[in-house]
Design an enzyme around this catalytic site. Structure first.
Site, PDB file in Angstrom:
ATOM      1  N   ASP A 203     -88.714  43.878  58.864  1.00 55.97           N
ATOM      2  CA  ASP A 203     -87.919  44.510  59.916  1.00 55.97           C
ATOM      3  C   ASP A 203     -88.566  44.478  61.294  1.00 55.97           C
ATOM      4  O   ASP A 203     -88.146  45.211  62.194  1.00 55.97           O
ATOM      5  CB  ASP A 203     -87.600  45.956  59.541  1.00 55.97           C
ATOM      6  CG  ASP A 203     -88.852  46.818  59.419  1.00 55.97           C
ATOM      7  OD1 ASP A 203     -89.947  46.262  59.273  1.00 55.97           O
ATOM      8  OD2 ASP A 203     -88.727  48.062  59.466  1.00 55.97           O
ATOM      9  N   GLU A 204     -89.582  43.645  61.497  1.00 56.28           N
ATOM     10  CA  GLU A 204     -90.205  43.602  62.814  1.00 56.28           C
ATOM     11  C   GLU A 204     -90.802  42.229  63.095  1.00 56.28           C
ATOM     12  O   GLU A 204     -91.171  41.479  62.183  1.00 56.28           O
ATOM     13  CB  GLU A 204     -91.281  44.682  62.955  1.00 56.28           C
ATOM     14  CG  GLU A 204     -92.382  44.599  61.931  1.00 56.28           C
ATOM     15  CD  GLU A 204     -93.422  45.707  62.089  1.00 56.28           C
ATOM     16  OE1 GLU A 204     -93.668  46.147  63.230  1.00 56.28           O
ATOM     17  OE2 GLU A 204     -94.001  46.099  61.066  1.00 56.28           O
TER      18      GLU A 204
ATOM     19  N   ASP B 254     -88.438  46.007  66.603  1.00 51.98           N
ATOM     20  CA  ASP B 254     -88.564  46.784  65.372  1.00 51.98           C
ATOM     21  C   ASP B 254     -87.222  47.446  65.058  1.00 51.98           C
ATOM     22  O   ASP B 254     -86.668  48.170  65.897  1.00 51.98           O
ATOM     23  CB  ASP B 254     -89.652  47.845  65.570  1.00 51.98           C
ATOM     24  CG  ASP B 254     -90.011  48.576  64.282  1.00 51.98           C
ATOM     25  OD1 ASP B 254     -89.604  48.109  63.200  1.00 51.98           O
ATOM     26  OD2 ASP B 254     -90.695  49.608  64.360  1.00 51.98           O
TER      27      ASP B 254
END
Length: 428
Positions: free
Chosen positions: A111-112, A9
């Site tokens: 974003d993860e 993350d």
């Protein structure tokens, strides 16, 4: 090895990526180091906070709150509008880098992502060692930080990655749940939103541990199927697999940030051997061969330099890649202290696809038993060197023998671990 899942993350993704972009444009200010936010219409102060810096968090600013409220908490707050096109580019860069380590990757947001460590576990000393390597590679090569959560399932890995930030690796295995997860507020549990948390509080349930020890039938009567789900999550239960998305691999690379600066060829070559073994091993596992080899150097001054060359024929053999990296290193090194070394194989072709063979690939070497010391043939001061394959032919080391050696080493490492066998040049 039991199932091991990573959750990766990006720390405050939008703010980190905007900060990097402004630094690249010449700004002297790093948004990550001052109270700052991303989001809303900055002129009118409308909209909500999409991301915040750690200094902004100290003022009580929260993601999702109105921008005008954030400015009331910190009048000196710096606000930047989002740039979603750039965010997509940074996200793609990270996913491409992670795909160079493993194809078993599932991106769940910009974003993860989740990563199944099992298929590549034999390549690394331990899950934690691999997690730190991935985290540091993202920081060194892309400039932003991530948290990595490590556990036996997706839920616990995701919970772990949300522990203390930034730029950290955390574990949350089932035996760690009572100490690390149950004392947390119930609203910290994945899939427990504000409305659910409020109703749980009304039932006298304030921590994840209290939720885990509540009768699941009581929860189901209040929350229906969602009650059963959050009870299972509170007890660390999740059998959801990582579902990789297919992605064309364009390169395979590894880099290493050195604990101490490297100041000589003699120090650099064993490091290049280790990197070459990792890259070639991953090529063979993925059944690729590389036409181009690149060496990257980051000096202690943080200045970067890279040099690449095209091979006469594509390869996946450790020795060919290693000897190529040695030659590239000699050609580019400025004799300054080195902080990071990297090796990348690119212009990949799938094994079985047709390619033009070089004369040097012909197995013309005499039969016989040879012991290879692992030393690089370009240790000599002269920068001009005989072509690698031709040098091997003179030694009596045929491409077929190199492939057999690599296959034997791959088999040993697969069964007994990455450090089960080492080449002589890597033993101090």
């Amino acid at each position: 090895m039991s199932r091991i899942i990573f959750h990766i993350d990006v720390n405050s993704a939008f703010l980190s990526w905007s900060a990097l972009e402004k630094l690249r444009q010449g700004s002297p200010l790093d948004l990550r180091d001052v109270p700052s936010i991303i989001g809303g219409d900055i002129q009118t102060r409308h909209g909500v906070v999409l991301a915040k810096s750690i200094p902004a968090k100290a003022y009580g600013i929260k993601t999702g709150e109105p921008v005008v409220s954030a400015f009331k908490k910190c009048p000196s707050l710096i606000a930047e509008p989002p740039c979603h096109q750039k965010y997509r580019e940074y996200s793609n860069d990270m996913m491409t880098l992670l795909h160079s380590f493993t194809p078993d990757l599932e991106q769940i947001s910009i974003d993860e992502c989740f990563l199944d460590f099992g298929p590549i576990s034999h390549l690394y000393e331990s899950p934690l060692a691999a997690a730190h390597l991935f985290k540091d590679a993202i920081h060194e090569q892309l400039g932003f930080t991530v948290n990595v959560g490590v556990s036996s399932n997706r839920l616990l890995a995701k919970m772990a990655s949300d522990f203390r930030k930034p730029d950290l690796v955390h574990t949350l295995f089932p035996q760690e749940i009572p100490k690390k997860m149950w004392p947390l507020p119930v609203e910290n549990l994945y899939m427990v939103g504000n409305a659910t948390a409020s109703r749980l509080h009304q039932l006298g349930i304030h921590t994840i541990g209290e939720l885990a020890h509540t009768d699941p039938h009581v929860l189901q009567s209040h929350f229906h199927s969602h009650g059963k789900l959050i009870w299972a999550y509170a007890n660390g239960m999740d059998e959801t697999p990582v579902t990789p998305q297919k992605k064309d691999v364009s390169s395979v690379g590894n880099s290493l940030t050195l604990p101490e600066n490297c100041t000589s060829q003699e120090e650099a070559f064993p490091i290049l051997m280790g990197l070459s073994e990792k890259v070639s091993g991953r090529l063979r596992k993925a059944e690729f061969m590389a036409q181009t080899i690149q060496v990257d150097i980051k000096y202690s001054s943080f200045q970067r330099s890279s040099h690449q060359t095209s091979l006469l024929s594509p390869t996946d053999t450790t020795q060919t890649i290693y000897e190529t990296t040695c030659r590239l290193f000699r050609e580019m090194w400025k004799e300054e202290p080195i902080r990071l070394l990297g090796v990348t194989a690119s212009h990949l072709i799938k094994k079985g696809e047709p390619y033009q063979i070089s004369l040097f690939d012909l197995d013309a070497a005499p039969e016989g038993n040879y012991f290879h010391t692992g030393k690089c043939p370009v240790h000599s001061p002269e920068k001009n060197s005989t072509p690698i394959a031709e040098t091997n032919q003179r030694k009596g080391i045929s491409p077929q023998k190199q492939k057999k050696l690599d296959a034997a080493l791959d088999s040993i490492r697969s069964r007994y671990g990455e450090n089960a066998v080492k080449r002589g040049s890597q033993i101090e």
